[in-house]
Design a protein around this motif. Structure first.
Motif, PDB file in Angstrom:
ATOM      1  N   VAL A 155       0.859  -1.177   0.000  1.00 11.92           N
ATOM      2  CA  VAL A 155       0.000   0.000   0.000  1.00 11.92           C
ATOM      3  C   VAL A 155       0.896   1.228   0.000  1.00 11.92           C
ATOM      4  CG1 VAL A 155      -1.758   1.311   1.239  1.00 11.92           C
ATOM      5  CG2 VAL A 155      -1.851  -1.193   1.202  1.00 11.92           C
ATOM      6  N   GLY A 156       0.765   2.067  -1.007  1.00 13.42           N
ATOM      7  CA  GLY A 156       1.497   3.326  -1.032  1.00 13.42           C
ATOM      8  C   GLY A 156       0.765   4.376  -0.226  1.00 13.42           C
ATOM      9  N   LEU A 157       1.497   5.097   0.632  1.00 10.30           N
ATOM     10  CA  LEU A 157       0.899   6.117   1.500  1.00 10.30           C
ATOM     11  C   LEU A 157       1.653   7.419   1.308  1.00 10.30           C
ATOM     12  CD1 LEU A 157      -1.000   7.098   3.714  1.00 10.30           C
ATOM     13  CD2 LEU A 157       0.599   6.163   5.415  1.00 10.30           C
ATOM     14  N   ILE A 158       0.935   8.456   0.886  1.00  7.17           N
ATOM     15  CA  ILE A 158       1.493   9.801   0.735  1.00  7.17           C
ATOM     16  C   ILE A 158       0.844  10.681   1.789  1.00  7.17           C
ATOM     17  CG2 ILE A 158       1.773  11.758  -0.818  1.00  7.17           C
ATOM     18  CD1 ILE A 158       1.436   9.827  -3.158  1.00  7.17           C
ATOM     19  N   THR A 159       1.640  11.205   2.706  1.00  9.58           N
ATOM     20  CA  THR A 159       1.094  12.001   3.799  1.00  9.58           C
ATOM     21  C   THR A 159       2.191  12.875   4.378  1.00  9.58           C
ATOM     22  OG1 THR A 159      -0.171  11.883   5.856  1.00  9.58           O
ATOM     23  CG2 THR A 159       1.568  10.247   5.550  1.00  9.58           C
ATOM     24  N   GLY A 160       1.812  13.700   5.346  1.00  8.83           N
ATOM     25  CA  GLY A 160       2.775  14.586   5.988  1.00  8.83           C
ATOM     26  C   GLY A 160       3.711  13.834   6.909  1.00  8.83           C
ATOM     27  N   ARG A 161       4.840  14.440   7.183  1.00 12.84           N
ATOM     28  CA  ARG A 161       5.873  13.818   8.011  1.00 12.84           C
ATOM     29  C   ARG A 161       5.392  13.757   9.466  1.00 12.84           C
ATOM     30  NH1 ARG A 161       9.315  16.583   6.284  1.00 12.84           N
ATOM     31  NH2 ARG A 161      10.326  15.143   4.809  1.00 12.84           N
ATOM     32  N   ALA A 162       5.405  12.522  10.039  1.00 12.86           N
ATOM     33  CA  ALA A 162       5.015  12.286  11.435  1.00 12.86           C
ATOM     34  C   ALA A 162       3.643  12.886  11.742  1.00 12.86           C
ATOM     35  CB  ALA A 162       6.076  12.838  12.384  1.00 12.86           C
ATOM     36  N   SER A 163       2.722  12.757  10.813  1.00 10.02           N
ATOM     37  CA  SER A 163       1.396  13.361  10.974  1.00 10.02           C
ATOM     38  C   SER A 163       0.431  12.379  11.623  1.00 10.02           C
ATOM     39  CB  SER A 163       0.856  13.788   9.611  1.00 10.02           C
ATOM     40  OG  SER A 163       0.697  12.657   8.777  1.00 10.02           O
ATOM     41  N   ALA A 164      -0.656  12.943  12.121  1.00  5.37           N
ATOM     42  CA  ALA A 164      -1.709  12.092  12.688  1.00  5.37           C
ATOM     43  C   ALA A 164      -2.354  11.233  11.605  1.00  5.37           C
ATOM     44  CB  ALA A 164      -2.763  12.966  13.373  1.00  5.37           C
ATOM     45  N   ALA A 165      -2.406  11.760  10.388  1.00  5.32           N
ATOM     46  CA  ALA A 165      -2.978  10.973   9.300  1.00  5.32           C
ATOM     47  C   ALA A 165      -2.140   9.737   9.026  1.00  5.32           C
ATOM     48  CB  ALA A 165      -3.077  11.836   8.039  1.00  5.32           C
ATOM     49  N   GLU A 166      -0.811   9.886   9.042  1.00  3.34           N
ATOM     50  CA  GLU A 166       0.068   8.720   8.854  1.00  3.34           C
ATOM     51  C   GLU A 166      -0.173   7.686   9.944  1.00  3.34           C
ATOM     52  OE1 GLU A 166       4.791   7.588   9.357  1.00  3.34           O
ATOM     53  OE2 GLU A 166       4.210   9.674   8.963  1.00  3.34           O
ATOM     54  N   ARG A 167      -0.253   8.136  11.188  1.00  2.75           N
ATOM     55  CA  ARG A 167      -0.467   7.212  12.296  1.00  2.75           C
ATOM     56  C   ARG A 167      -1.811   6.500  12.170  1.00  2.75           C
ATOM     57  NH1 ARG A 167      -0.003  10.661  15.757  1.00  2.75           N
ATOM     58  NH2 ARG A 167      -2.206  11.083  16.227  1.00  2.75           N
ATOM     59  N   ASP A 168      -2.847   7.245  11.787  1.00  4.69           N
ATOM     60  CA  ASP A 168      -4.168   6.628  11.658  1.00  4.69           C
ATOM     61  C   ASP A 168      -4.174   5.551  10.579  1.00  4.69           C
ATOM     62  OD1 ASP A 168      -5.080   8.271  13.622  1.00  4.69           O
ATOM     63  OD2 ASP A 168      -6.043   9.713  12.269  1.00  4.69           O
ATOM     64  N   VAL A 169      -3.575   5.847   9.432  1.00  2.00           N
ATOM     65  CA  VAL A 169      -3.595   4.883   8.329  1.00  2.00           C
ATOM     66  C   VAL A 169      -2.756   3.659   8.674  1.00  2.00           C
ATOM     67  CG1 VAL A 169      -2.956   4.487   5.922  1.00  2.00           C
ATOM     68  CG2 VAL A 169      -4.041   6.642   6.580  1.00  2.00           C
ATOM     69  N   VAL A 170      -1.523   3.874   9.147  1.00  2.00           N
ATOM     70  CA  VAL A 170      -0.606   2.758   9.397  1.00  2.00           C
ATOM     71  C   VAL A 170      -1.124   1.876  10.524  1.00  2.00           C
ATOM     72  CG1 VAL A 170       1.718   2.145  10.121  1.00  2.00           C
ATOM     73  CG2 VAL A 170       1.378   4.017   8.497  1.00  2.00           C
ATOM     74  N   GLU A 171      -1.501   2.481  11.639  1.00  7.08           N
ATOM     75  CA  GLU A 171      -1.935   1.686  12.790  1.00  7.08           C
ATOM     76  C   GLU A 171      -3.215   0.915  12.475  1.00  7.08           C
ATOM     77  OE1 GLU A 171      -2.246   4.150  16.203  1.00  7.08           O
ATOM     78  OE2 GLU A 171      -0.071   4.449  16.402  1.00  7.08           O
ATOM     79  N   ASN A 172      -4.163   1.558  11.854  1.00  4.25           N
ATOM     80  CA  ASN A 172      -5.421   0.854  11.558  1.00  4.25           C
ATOM     81  C   ASN A 172      -5.227  -0.217  10.499  1.00  4.25           C
ATOM     82  OD1 ASN A 172      -7.966   2.161  12.948  1.00  4.25           O
ATOM     83  ND2 ASN A 172      -6.567   3.835  12.460  1.00  4.25           N
ATOM     84  N   ALA A 173      -4.373   0.039   9.512  1.00  2.00           N
ATOM     85  CA  ALA A 173      -4.130  -0.977   8.489  1.00  2.00           C
ATOM     86  C   ALA A 173      -3.447  -2.201   9.094  1.00  2.00           C
ATOM     87  CB  ALA A 173      -3.282  -0.388   7.367  1.00  2.00           C
ATOM     88  N   ARG A 174      -2.446  -1.988   9.963  1.00  2.00           N
ATOM     89  CA  ARG A 174      -1.747  -3.119  10.572  1.00  2.00           C
ATOM     90  C   ARG A 174      -2.603  -3.814  11.623  1.00  2.00           C
ATOM     91  NH1 ARG A 174       4.211  -0.199  10.862  1.00  2.00           N
ATOM     92  NH2 ARG A 174       4.733  -0.600   8.655  1.00  2.00           N
TER      93      ARG A 174
END
Length: 404
Positions: free
Chosen positions: A145-164
């Motif tokens: 899954v390719g993820l484009i988001t801000g550096r150390a952002s809440a959006a990154e955490r939400d996508v990565v944690e929920n996906a895993r």
């Protein structure tokens, strides 16, 4: 001019009202900024009424404008919109009210921005970039899954944690970029193209948390929208919150309301899939058991049929049929022999009756010339001393013609 009056000589209301109206009418057109409230469009009327409110001082001013002026505002004028109105103050003596007769209304700040975005949205939609027919389905279980988001952002955490959490083995190809400011568009486009070229990336998520309209402007940029439309890999838009709707949402193959929702859309839940597999396994087992039971009943029904329950009965019946056919054939053959024998006997009798041998048996003889075997019928046909052959019923003998 100031009006002169005393308690003993007061001015009539009409005089004061006329004076106020004359003074206000001397004012020219002015630009007024405010927030639209109490917007009234009555069917069949060519005039639109609204109130222009100052949100800081809590002061309001009545505004009237032709319906054409109101309809020309884009996006459509609604309560709460901030606008700039160009109009002329007017006092109505009959009602004693002050109103602003608007000649032009322009969206202010976000309103103007929204108007430009709406115009761009209409242009891109007319080109077919937002058509449902070009939307591609997401893969069931992407290899990466390719993820484009801000550096150390809440959006990154939400996508990565929920996906895993949903699928622990999922692989995230992360590209950290600027998600607002002048560099955001170019960085997002570069990351999108890089992930689109990666052979194992099967879906790309562009995620950002909520923000103001200005913060989310990069995700309505025309260049980014066209880059997403040209991508070969399905793209999921997860920008802002439920109420945020940048143009990226319209061109993306799937629009997620939040980054967390994007994670739920791109990878399946391992627990749900395990439950689904178990349910399918149970369903398959029940189907197979039902099929086996049905086939067992069919076999039992077949075994109860006479042909299988007592097969020798049918064999005996068939044996009797064969014996009957054999006897019938034998009778037919014997009958044919008898008929043929009778016919042969009759033919033999006829032949015997017609045969010269029968005549010989009655004492007659056949006289033939010995030299050529010719049958003699007249004594004059032979001469004295000629040898003859005499055929009798019992055999043949030789003779010599004597003198008459």
């Amino acid at each position: 001019m100031a009006l002169t009056s005393t308690a003993e000589q007061p001015l009539p209301v009409r005089t004061v009202s006329r004076a106020v109206g004359e003074w206000i009418n001397r004012l020219g057109r002015v630009w007024v900024e405010g927030q639209v409230t109490q917007l009234v469009r009555r069917p069949g009327m060519g005039t639109v009424f609204l109130t222009l409110r100052d949100p800081v001082a809590d002061v309001s001013l009545r505004v009237t404008c032709p319906r054409a002026v109101c309809d020309a505002v884009g996006p459509a004028l609604v309560d709460g919109a901030r606008v700039v109105v160009w109009g002329k103050p007017a006092f109505h003596p009959g009602r004693g009210t002050l109103a602003l007769a608007a000649v032009e209304i322009r969206p202010l700040g976000a309103g103007a921005l929204l108007a430009r975005l709406e115009q761009l949205r209409a242009t891109l939609a007319a080109e077919g970039l937002f058509a449902p027919a070009r939307k591609r389905p997401l893969p069931f279980l992407p290899a990466a899954v390719g993820l484009i988001t801000g550096r150390a952002s809440a959006a990154e955490r939400d996508v990565v944690e929920n996906a895993r959490r949903r699928w622990p083995a999922v692989r995230i190809e992360l590209r950290e970029v600027a998600v607002q400011g002048p560099l955001a568009v170019s960085q997002v486009i570069d990351a999108l193209r890089e992930l689109d070229r990666a052979p194992d990336v099967e879906v790309i998520v562009i995620a950002r948390g909520g923000g103001s309209l200005e913060d989310l402007l990069p995700f309505s940029d025309e260049a980014l929208v066209r880059a997403v439309a040209a991508a070969r890999t399905p793209v999921v838009s997860a920008i802002g919150h439920e109420q945020d709707a940048p143009l990226l949402d319209f061109v993306a193959d799937v629009r997620a309301s939040t980054p967390t929702d994007a994670a739920k859309r791109v990878v399946p839940d391992v627990g749900e899939q395990a439950v689904g597999v178990a349910q399918l396994r149970d369903r398959a087992r029940r189907t197979l058991e039902h099929r086996l039971d049905r086939e067992e009943r069919r076999l039992a029904d077949l075994r109860r049929r006479p042909v299988l329950a007592a097969p020798w009965v049918e064999l005996d019946r068939r044996g009797q049929d064969v014996a009957a056919l054999r006897a019938r054939a034998r009778r037919c053959v014997h009958h044919a022999f008898d008929v043929t024998e009778r016919d042969l006997t009759a033919a033999r009798a006829r032949m015997r009756a017609l045969s010269p041998a029968a005549t010989l048996d009655r004492g007659y003889a056949v006289v033939q010339r010995a030299s050529d075997g010719a049958v003699l019928r007249d004594p004059a046909e032979v001469e004295a001393g000629e040898r003859l052959a005499v055929r009798l019923a019992g055999g043949q003998l030789g003779a010599v013609v004597g003198e008459n």
